[in-house]
Every structure is written in C-alpha cells, then in structure tokens.
Design a protein around this motif. Structure first.
Motif, PDB file in Angstrom:
ATOM      1  N   SER A  71       0.793  -1.577  -0.010  1.00  0.00           N
ATOM      2  CA  SER A  71      -0.233   0.056  -0.016  1.00  0.00           C
ATOM      3  C   SER A  71       0.954   1.407   0.063  1.00  0.00           C
ATOM      4  CB  SER A  71      -0.987   0.211   1.364  1.00  0.00           C
ATOM      5  OG  SER A  71      -1.448  -1.209   1.461  1.00  0.00           O
ATOM      6  N   THR A 127       5.804  -8.745   1.874  1.00  0.00           N
ATOM      7  CA  THR A 127       5.072  -8.526   0.643  1.00  0.00           C
ATOM      8  C   THR A 127       4.703  -9.753  -0.178  1.00  0.00           C
ATOM      9  OG1 THR A 127       6.383  -6.577   0.443  1.00  0.00           O
ATOM     10  CG2 THR A 127       4.687  -6.945  -1.293  1.00  0.00           C
ATOM     11  N   THR A 167       9.679  -4.770   8.321  1.00  0.00           N
ATOM     12  CA  THR A 167       8.385  -4.384   8.644  1.00  0.00           C
ATOM     13  C   THR A 167       8.222  -3.071   8.394  1.00  0.00           C
ATOM     14  OG1 THR A 167       8.860  -5.999  10.713  1.00  0.00           O
ATOM     15  CG2 THR A 167       6.884  -4.898  10.471  1.00  0.00           C
ATOM     16  N   ASP A 170       7.363  -2.654   4.421  1.00  0.00           N
ATOM     17  CA  ASP A 170       5.593  -2.984   4.263  1.00  0.00           C
ATOM     18  C   ASP A 170       5.107  -3.444   5.446  1.00  0.00           C
ATOM     19  OD1 ASP A 170       3.504  -3.531   3.161  1.00  0.00           O
ATOM     20  OD2 ASP A 170       4.246  -4.789   1.497  1.00  0.00           O
ATOM     21  N   HIS A 172       1.885  -3.246   5.819  1.00  0.00           N
ATOM     22  CA  HIS A 172       0.484  -3.831   5.750  1.00  0.00           C
ATOM     23  C   HIS A 172       0.835  -5.127   5.603  1.00  0.00           C
ATOM     24  CE1 HIS A 172       0.343   0.902   4.929  1.00  0.00           C
ATOM     25  NE2 HIS A 172      -0.939   0.623   5.533  1.00  0.00           N
ATOM     26  N   LYS A 175       1.095  -6.735   8.843  1.00  0.00           N
ATOM     27  CA  LYS A 175       0.085  -6.833   9.648  1.00  0.00           C
ATOM     28  C   LYS A 175      -0.889  -8.085   9.013  1.00  0.00           C
ATOM     29  CE  LYS A 175      -3.419  -3.667  11.355  1.00  0.00           C
ATOM     30  NZ  LYS A 175      -2.939  -3.807  12.853  1.00  0.00           N
ATOM     31  N   GLU A 176      -0.902  -8.017   7.846  1.00  0.00           N
ATOM     32  CA  GLU A 176      -1.758  -9.341   7.160  1.00  0.00           C
ATOM     33  C   GLU A 176      -1.234 -10.618   7.426  1.00  0.00           C
ATOM     34  OE1 GLU A 176      -3.067  -7.389   3.067  1.00  0.00           O
ATOM     35  OE2 GLU A 176      -2.960  -9.670   3.075  1.00  0.00           O
ATOM     36  N   ASP A 288       1.090  -8.086  16.735  1.00  0.00           N
ATOM     37  CA  ASP A 288       0.477  -7.008  15.675  1.00  0.00           C
ATOM     38  C   ASP A 288       1.420  -6.004  15.162  1.00  0.00           C
ATOM     39  OD1 ASP A 288      -1.735  -5.774  14.222  1.00  0.00           O
ATOM     40  OD2 ASP A 288      -3.149  -5.678  15.646  1.00  0.00           O
ATOM     41  N   GLU A 290       1.718  -1.823  13.792  1.00  0.00           N
ATOM     42  CA  GLU A 290       1.150  -0.507  13.383  1.00  0.00           C
ATOM     43  C   GLU A 290       1.421  -0.203  12.171  1.00  0.00           C
ATOM     44  OE1 GLU A 290      -1.021   1.654  14.976  1.00  0.00           O
ATOM     45  OE2 GLU A 290      -0.616   2.617  13.149  1.00  0.00           O
ATOM     46  N   ALA A 291       0.628  -0.054  11.153  1.00  0.00           N
ATOM     47  CA  ALA A 291       0.839   0.034   9.559  1.00  0.00           C
ATOM     48  C   ALA A 291       0.674   1.611   9.256  1.00  0.00           C
ATOM     49  CB  ALA A 291      -0.043  -0.880   8.745  1.00  0.00           C
ATOM     50  N   ASP A 292      -0.331   2.387   9.857  1.00  0.00           N
ATOM     51  CA  ASP A 292      -0.628   3.504   9.448  1.00  0.00           C
ATOM     52  C   ASP A 292      -0.310   4.834  10.201  1.00  0.00           C
ATOM     53  OD1 ASP A 292      -1.903   2.511   7.022  1.00  0.00           O
ATOM     54  OD2 ASP A 292      -3.445   1.679   8.090  1.00  0.00           O
ATOM     55  N   ALA A 297       4.871   3.955  12.119  1.00  0.00           N
ATOM     56  CA  ALA A 297       4.359   2.786  10.936  1.00  0.00           C
ATOM     57  C   ALA A 297       5.608   1.762  11.041  1.00  0.00           C
ATOM     58  CB  ALA A 297       4.697   3.745   9.684  1.00  0.00           C
TER      59      ALA A 297
END
Ligand code: BDR
Ligand code: CA
Length: 341
Positions: A71, A127, A167, A170, A172, A175-176, A288, A290-292, A297
């Motif tokens: 993303s 990714t 990490t 990427d 996101h 996190k996935e 978990d 933190e992506a955003d 991030a």
C-alpha cells in the motif's frame, strides 16, 4: 535433506544467509524469490542469481513477485547495503536467467506439490508472503515451518526509533501475515527473529580472518578499521573475496551509527534457525503491527501475557548463542569456500 523456499531482498546479510544455506550439506532450494527492500526486485534477483552461481547452485529457480509494498511506495536502502545491495562487492553477471514465473505463484505451486516438506525463510519485507497467504490461506499447513526475520519488540528499531527495516518497508503486509496466523496451532506459527536477538549476531573482522583461514586462502584476510573505506579484498579465494568486500561495507555502515566496526548479520541467524543448526529459544506471543500511524509505522508489538485476549500468532526468538553461531558459520562456509576455491 532439508528443502527451503526462500524470499530475500539480497542485501549483505541476505547474501551471507544464502551462502550459509548453500554451504550446508544436503540442502535444497526449492525456489528463491526476490522481494523489493534493500534494493529493487530486479537488483535483488541479479544478486541472488550471482550468489547462487558463486556457491555452485546455478540451477535454482529465482523469481520476482511484487515490485512494491502492498500500500505504500517502495523505500530502498543504498546507504545500508551499497548501491547494488552487496556492499563493495562486485559480483559477476549471472549466467542463468530469471524465472518467467511469478514468485507468489511459484511459492504456492511448490508448497502444494510437496505438502509438509518445505521450510520457508523470509529475510525481506513480507510483501510476497502476504500475497501468497491471500491466494492460498492453507499455506501455513502446507509448509513444514516458517522463519521470518523482522520486527523489534522490547528493543529499539533500526529504521525509526521503534521500527525494524523489513517491517517498516511493508507494514501492511506484515500486519496481514500475523493476522493470517491467528488461531493456528502453536507448532504452525512462524518463528520470528527480531532485532531483540539478531543484533546480538555481531560479525567482526576477526570472523572474516578465521573464515579465510578455514577456506585455505593463501593470504590472511585482514579487514581493519584504519584501512581506507572501500578497500577491496585481494584474497585468492573467490567466495572470501566477495564476502569480505560485502561485509566491509556493513562494518563501515555500523561504525557510522556508533555501533562499532562490526556487522549485525540478522538474516544469517534466521537462516540458521530455519536450518535447525543454530541454538535459540522462542516464546509464543500475539503480534500485531502498526501500519498507518506516521509516528509508529512498522512498529511491531508482542503481547506475551494474553492481555489483548487473542491467541498467539507467532513464536518470538528470545535467546540465541552468537559464539556457537559464528563457529558454525566459519566451519560451514569455510568448507564451501575451500571447495569453490
Ligand atoms: C533486516 O533489514 C535488512 O536491511 C537486512 O537485510 C535484514 O533483513 C534487518 O532489519
Ligand atoms: Ca534482508
């Protein structure tokens, strides 16, 4: 015979991980895929092909998947790994060709074709692995195990104060991946080698000297802090020469950040965990990412106490043994280097 599926962003320490696995007796690379990270995916693939050829593994299938994180735009790190990702080393142009296959399809095909046989090792941003899990949610059951280099839990980051590089590139995808492992049996959970323990793997010039000796090189390999930056190795052993030129750059980079004239060889440690050759212990935790948030991030959080009320989705390495790891590295890679001359 141990068989591996690798995803790498080669990368100086990825290079050492590849050479180490190639040097182990009875290892097979089912495929090695290239993720963008330290350098772009095409350069990662070129480096990987060249290194596999250097180690006498010209027939391994090397493929590219994603060319950017899920993303966010791709960030590379020439200041850490050099413009080509391999420090001061100049690898020969690979003779072999990149596979026309997509890395993600290749992983799924290999895992489905050999259920329970392949150990996955990811020393890059997650990714490709996140995309593979989207396409084949049973991947955790199809693989014999998964080892990930990434994250930083109760330890400072190496990219932002709280985030580790893989990490952070990427978040996101990471996190996935951790979400995809929620609720799986503990023995299926990825073993995560984070900075908490990979930064204990301090490779020093002395290790290079010992490695060259084990390889039977005719001149001692002396990489010294007082030598000019970028001085090239004159070793008569081709494997030692390239590793030394790559690692000298990593020494210089770590010194720049006041960490000493040494190299944290994160990915080599993760490779040894995947191969079962390096000592370590691990604890289940709920992870978990933190992506955003602009501030955090790529920050990874581990809940060891079940405070979130979710089951564990990872096994985090909590202890390792650097002395054992470097003895193992010197003898195993020394043997390969001696054979390759
Ligand atoms: C990780 O980031 C990369 O630069 C290294 O190759 C390693 O995989 C360490 O944070
Ligand atoms: Ca890497």
């Amino acid at each position: 015979m141990a068989a591996f599926l690798l995803d790498v962003d080669t990368g100086i320490d990825d290079a050492l991980a590849l050479v180490y696995l190639a040097a182990l007796p009875d290892t097979e690379f089912a495929a090695v895929t290239a993720s963008p990270g330290n350098v772009d995916a095409d350069q990662v693939a070129r480096n990987t092909l060249a290194l596999l050829e250097l180690c006498g593994r010209p027939d391994v299938e090397v493929a590219i998947g994603a060319r950017a994180p899920l993303s966010i735009p791709l960030l590379t790190t020439p200041e850490t790994h050099g413009p080509q990702g391999i420090g001061h080393a100049v690898l020969p142009e690979p003779q072999g060709r990149l596979s026309p296959r997509n890395a993600v399809d290749l992983w799924i095909e290999k895992a489905r074709g050999r259920p329970g046989e392949l150990t996955a090792l990811i020393t890059a941003p997650l990714t490709n692995f996140a995309l593979a899990l989207r396409q084949e949610p049973d991947l955790p059951e199809l693989l014999a195990g998964v080892v990930i280099m990434g994250g930083s839990f109760y330890y400072q980051g190496n990219t932002t104060p709280t985030a580790e590089w893989n990490t952070h590139v990427d978040p996101h995808a990471a996190k996935e991946v951790y979400a995809a492992y929620r609720g799986r049996p503990v023995d299926r959970l990825p073993v995560v080698c984070s900075l908490d323990t990979t930064e204990r793997m301090e490779l020093r010039p002395e290790h290079l000297r010992l490695l060259a000796e084990a390889a039977g090189a005719s001149v001692p390999e002396l990489v010294l802090p007082e030598q000019p930056e970028g001085q090239r190795s004159t070793s008569d052993n081709i494997v030692i020469r390239h590793l030394s030129d790559a690692l000298r750059f990593y020494f210089e980079f770590h010194r720049l950040y006041d960490q000493g004239y040494l190299a944290h060889v994160h990915d080599f440690f993760a490779a040894g965990v995947a191969a079962g050759t390096l000592e370590y212990s691990a604890r289940p935790a709920t992870v978990d990412v933190e992506a955003d948030s602009p501030l955090l991030a790529g920050t990874t959080v581990a809940d060891f106490r079940g405070l979130w009320g979710f089951p564990p989705n990872a096994r985090i390495v909590t202890d390792n043994n650097p002395a054992q790891a470097f003895t193992e590295l010197v003898s195993t890679v020394g043997r390969l280097a001696r054979e390759r001359g």
